[in-house]
Design a protein around this motif. Structure first.
Motif, PDB file in Angstrom:
ATOM      1  N   SER A  13      -0.718 -27.752   9.939  1.00 31.95           N
ATOM      2  CA  SER A  13       0.161 -28.021   8.798  1.00 31.95           C
ATOM      3  C   SER A  13      -0.400 -29.200   8.012  1.00 31.95           C
ATOM      4  O   SER A  13      -1.077 -30.076   8.579  1.00 31.95           O
ATOM      5  CB  SER A  13       1.587 -28.327   9.257  1.00 31.95           C
ATOM      6  N   ASN A  14      -0.129 -29.222   6.716  1.00 32.82           N
ATOM      7  CA  ASN A  14      -0.632 -30.299   5.872  1.00 32.82           C
ATOM      8  C   ASN A  14       0.226 -31.553   6.008  1.00 32.82           C
ATOM      9  O   ASN A  14       1.449 -31.466   6.224  1.00 32.82           O
ATOM     10  CB  ASN A  14      -0.648 -29.881   4.404  1.00 32.82           C
ATOM     11  N   GLY A  15      -0.419 -32.701   5.869  1.00 32.32           N
ATOM     12  CA  GLY A  15       0.314 -33.946   5.783  1.00 32.32           C
ATOM     13  C   GLY A  15       0.970 -34.073   4.419  1.00 32.32           C
ATOM     14  O   GLY A  15       0.845 -33.199   3.558  1.00 32.32           O
ATOM     15  N   ARG A  16       1.654 -35.175   4.205  1.00 32.99           N
ATOM     16  CA  ARG A  16       2.344 -35.395   2.941  1.00 32.99           C
ATOM     17  C   ARG A  16       2.092 -36.818   2.459  1.00 32.99           C
ATOM     18  O   ARG A  16       1.933 -37.737   3.261  1.00 32.99           O
ATOM     19  CB  ARG A  16       3.850 -35.175   3.089  1.00 32.99           C
ATOM     20  N   SER A  17       2.065 -36.979   1.150  1.00 35.78           N
ATOM     21  CA  SER A  17       1.879 -38.309   0.573  1.00 35.78           C
ATOM     22  C   SER A  17       3.186 -39.081   0.624  1.00 35.78           C
ATOM     23  O   SER A  17       4.230 -38.553   1.015  1.00 35.78           O
ATOM     24  CB  SER A  17       1.395 -38.189  -0.874  1.00 35.78           C
ATOM     25  N   ARG A  18       3.091 -40.340   0.245  1.00 31.52           N
ATOM     26  CA  ARG A  18       4.251 -41.221   0.120  1.00 31.52           C
ATOM     27  C   ARG A  18       5.110 -41.318   1.379  1.00 31.52           C
ATOM     28  O   ARG A  18       6.264 -40.885   1.403  1.00 31.52           O
ATOM     29  CB  ARG A  18       5.128 -40.787  -1.057  1.00 31.52           C
ATOM     30  N   PRO A  19       4.561 -41.881   2.425  1.00 35.81           N
ATOM     31  CA  PRO A  19       5.401 -42.104   3.607  1.00 35.81           C
ATOM     32  C   PRO A  19       6.464 -43.159   3.321  1.00 35.81           C
ATOM     33  O   PRO A  19       6.318 -43.996   2.419  1.00 35.81           O
ATOM     34  CB  PRO A  19       4.395 -42.602   4.649  1.00 35.81           C
ATOM     35  N   GLY A  38       7.564 -46.106   7.853  1.00 32.58           N
ATOM     36  CA  GLY A  38       8.873 -46.175   8.472  1.00 32.58           C
ATOM     37  C   GLY A  38       9.330 -44.848   9.038  1.00 32.58           C
ATOM     38  O   GLY A  38      10.374 -44.773   9.683  1.00 32.58           O
ATOM     39  N   GLY A  39       8.566 -43.775   8.801  1.00 39.51           N
ATOM     40  CA  GLY A  39       8.906 -42.458   9.306  1.00 39.51           C
ATOM     41  C   GLY A  39       7.680 -41.741   9.822  1.00 39.51           C
ATOM     42  O   GLY A  39       6.559 -42.247   9.709  1.00 39.51           O
ATOM     43  N   PHE A  40       7.882 -40.533  10.376  1.00 39.09           N
ATOM     44  CA  PHE A  40       6.740 -39.776  10.875  1.00 39.09           C
ATOM     45  C   PHE A  40       6.889 -38.310  10.496  1.00 39.09           C
ATOM     46  O   PHE A  40       8.003 -37.804  10.321  1.00 39.09           O
ATOM     47  CB  PHE A  40       6.599 -39.934  12.401  1.00 39.09           C
ATOM     48  N   ASN A  41       5.757 -37.635  10.346  1.00 41.72           N
ATOM     49  CA  ASN A  41       5.763 -36.198  10.084  1.00 41.72           C
ATOM     50  C   ASN A  41       4.881 -35.439  11.073  1.00 41.72           C
ATOM     51  O   ASN A  41       4.660 -34.246  10.917  1.00 41.72           O
ATOM     52  CB  ASN A  41       5.334 -35.891   8.636  1.00 41.72           C
ATOM     53  N   ALA A  42       4.379 -36.162  12.078  1.00 41.08           N
ATOM     54  CA  ALA A  42       3.583 -35.548  13.147  1.00 41.08           C
ATOM     55  C   ALA A  42       4.103 -36.074  14.477  1.00 41.08           C
ATOM     56  O   ALA A  42       4.296 -37.282  14.646  1.00 41.08           O
ATOM     57  CB  ALA A  42       2.110 -35.880  12.984  1.00 41.08           C
ATOM     58  N   GLY A  43       4.354 -35.172  15.402  1.00 44.56           N
ATOM     59  CA  GLY A  43       4.927 -35.572  16.678  1.00 44.56           C
ATOM     60  C   GLY A  43       3.907 -36.190  17.615  1.00 44.56           C
ATOM     61  O   GLY A  43       2.702 -36.241  17.318  1.00 44.56           O
ATOM     62  N   PRO A  44       4.339 -36.667  18.778  1.00 45.91           N
ATOM     63  CA  PRO A  44       3.414 -37.259  19.753  1.00 45.91           C
ATOM     64  C   PRO A  44       2.406 -36.221  20.232  1.00 45.91           C
ATOM     65  O   PRO A  44       2.731 -35.042  20.390  1.00 45.91           O
ATOM     66  CB  PRO A  44       4.339 -37.710  20.887  1.00 45.91           C
ATOM     67  N   GLY A  45       1.174 -36.670  20.444  1.00 45.83           N
ATOM     68  CA  GLY A  45       0.131 -35.762  20.904  1.00 45.83           C
ATOM     69  C   GLY A  45      -0.492 -34.928  19.800  1.00 45.83           C
ATOM     70  O   GLY A  45      -1.160 -33.935  20.091  1.00 45.83           O
ATOM     71  N   SER A  46      -0.310 -35.334  18.549  1.00 46.09           N
ATOM     72  CA  SER A  46      -0.911 -34.597  17.431  1.00 46.09           C
ATOM     73  C   SER A  46      -2.361 -35.013  17.236  1.00 46.09           C
ATOM     74  O   SER A  46      -2.744 -36.162  17.505  1.00 46.09           O
ATOM     75  CB  SER A  46      -0.139 -34.850  16.129  1.00 46.09           C
ATOM     76  N   THR A  47      -3.161 -34.087  16.758  1.00 47.21           N
ATOM     77  CA  THR A  47      -4.513 -34.394  16.306  1.00 47.21           C
ATOM     78  C   THR A  47      -4.511 -34.339  14.781  1.00 47.21           C
ATOM     79  O   THR A  47      -4.005 -33.386  14.190  1.00 47.21           O
ATOM     80  CB  THR A  47      -5.532 -33.397  16.866  1.00 47.21           C
ATOM     81  N   ILE A  48      -5.064 -35.379  14.159  1.00 49.24           N
ATOM     82  CA  ILE A  48      -5.097 -35.469  12.709  1.00 49.24           C
ATOM     83  C   ILE A  48      -6.515 -35.158  12.251  1.00 49.24           C
ATOM     84  O   ILE A  48      -7.470 -35.813  12.680  1.00 49.24           O
ATOM     85  CB  ILE A  48      -4.665 -36.860  12.214  1.00 49.24           C
ATOM     86  N   VAL A  49      -6.655 -34.161  11.389  1.00 46.32           N
ATOM     87  CA  VAL A  49      -7.953 -33.689  10.920  1.00 46.32           C
ATOM     88  C   VAL A  49      -8.135 -34.066   9.453  1.00 46.32           C
ATOM     89  O   VAL A  49      -7.254 -33.799   8.632  1.00 46.32           O
ATOM     90  CB  VAL A  49      -8.064 -32.155  11.069  1.00 46.32           C
TER      91      VAL A  49
END
Length: 345
Positions: A13-19, A38-49
């Motif tokens: 899934s794609n990330g998002r701008s403006r956290p 202050g927030g997250f959009n990827a859970g624990p154990g995620s790999t970021i590409v």
């Protein structure tokens, strides 16, 4: 051993701008951590590409929830798949070679989902992730040692500076090394440090490469010199060299006049006050450059020779510990990269 499509193992899934503003979670861009959120959009154990640009295809693992920007893709292990194994599998595949586009390289979900790899059992996944993860965990511990050493030196410098009764120009603590070396006199296996090898606001220089690609003159430096990034000094790239080598001419090489004062010189040059001064008086607007004569004339707190020598002893001890941790991390990374294709075919 049968192959399996990545799409059967991983959800992309794609990330998002403006956290959201905040400091609780790390924020990942295309090439690793770029800040906090202050927030997250990827859970624990995620790999970021890395999704776009020159870092397209780089992979980073986050054991904790995090925010991924729209320059990155979030890879989430499906049920029954070891999350950390996914990270090493993606690393093993060398994703950059599957990018599309030339001006702006790009990876898509369709490309990633269609890649294949040998199907490993969950036990095999767990074993590979355990071995490789243990090596990376120790590397991360060594990184925290370096960060703590940096913070301690800065705190002790501020403490000593706050009670200093006098000041001293930086130019009386160190001299600029002006020796430029033409490319034909630079050995291919010499150590090379450019601005990209210097971390922001971190006073230990633990990364370098070889000089095999040098095509222009460089500035020679020795272990124990302080390197100051003069191009765009607001990036706060100042650190202690652990090795001899050559540096980009966008870097000032400062050599302490007295080894006992090296720690104070390092902490002073890496301080917010000196960097702010270099930014304020530098040449240029789009690509400002700091000038040694401006930095050398700048006065810093001087608590007295005895206090400075005592501070130098602390800084030297910490530098040696960080240097040892750096060497260990390099050996561990080499072992990890050797084991990776053996454990994940």
């Amino acid at each position: 051993m049968a192959d399996v499509a990545l799409g059967e193992l991983v959800t992309f899934s794609n990330g998002r701008s403006r956290p959201a503003a905040g400091t609780r979670y790390r924020t990942f861009g295309a090439n690793g951590v770029i800040g906090t959120s202050g927030g997250f959009n990827a859970g624990p154990g995620s790999t970021i590409v890395g999704r776009v640009g020159s870092f397209c295809g780089t992979v980073h693992y986050s054991p904790d929830p995090c925010w991924a920007t729209d320059n990155a893709i979030i890879a989430t292990a499906k049920d029954g798949v070891n999350a950390r194994y996914v990270h090493y599998l993606l690393k093993r595949l060398g994703l950059n070679r599957y990018r599309i586009g030339s001006g702006q390289p790009l990876l898509t979900h369709a490309i990633l989902s269609g890649l294949t790899a040998p199907r490993l059992s969950r036990a095999e996944q767990d074993a590979a992730a355990s071995v490789l993860g243990a090596l990376d965990d120790k590397i991360e511990v060594n990184g925290r040692i370096a960060a703590c050493g940096d913070a301690l030196v800065r705190a002790r410098y501020d403490e000593s500076a706050s009670t200093a009764a006098s000041v001293m120009p930086i130019g009386e603590l160190g001299d600029l090394v002006r020796r430029n070396v033409p490319p034909q006199r630079i050995g291919r296996d010499e150590n090379y440090i450019a601005l990209e090898h210097m971390p922001k606001r971190h006073m230990w220089l633990s990364t370098w490469t070889d000089a095999s690609g040098a095509t222009s003159a460089k500035r020679r430096f020795a272990a124990g010199d302080v390197l100051f990034g003069k191009l765009r000094p607001a990036f706060h790239k100042v650190g202690l060299a652990f090795v001899d080598g050559v540096a980009s001419t966008d870097i000032l090489v400062v050599r302490p006049r007295d080894a006992a004062r090296r720690g104070w010189l390092l902490a002073a040059l890496a301080s917010d006050d000196v960097v702010a001064h270099a930014c304020a008086v530098g040449d240029g607007t789009r690509m400002p450059r700091a000038r040694w004569q401006d930095i050398a004339a700048f006065t810093v707190p001087w608590p007295g020779d005895a206090a400075v020598r005592s501070f130098g002893g602390l800084a030297t001890a910490l530098a040696r510990r960080v240097e040892a941790a750096t060497a260990e991390s390099a050996a561990l990374a080499e072992l990890r990269d050797t084991l990776l294709p053996e454990l994940i075919p």
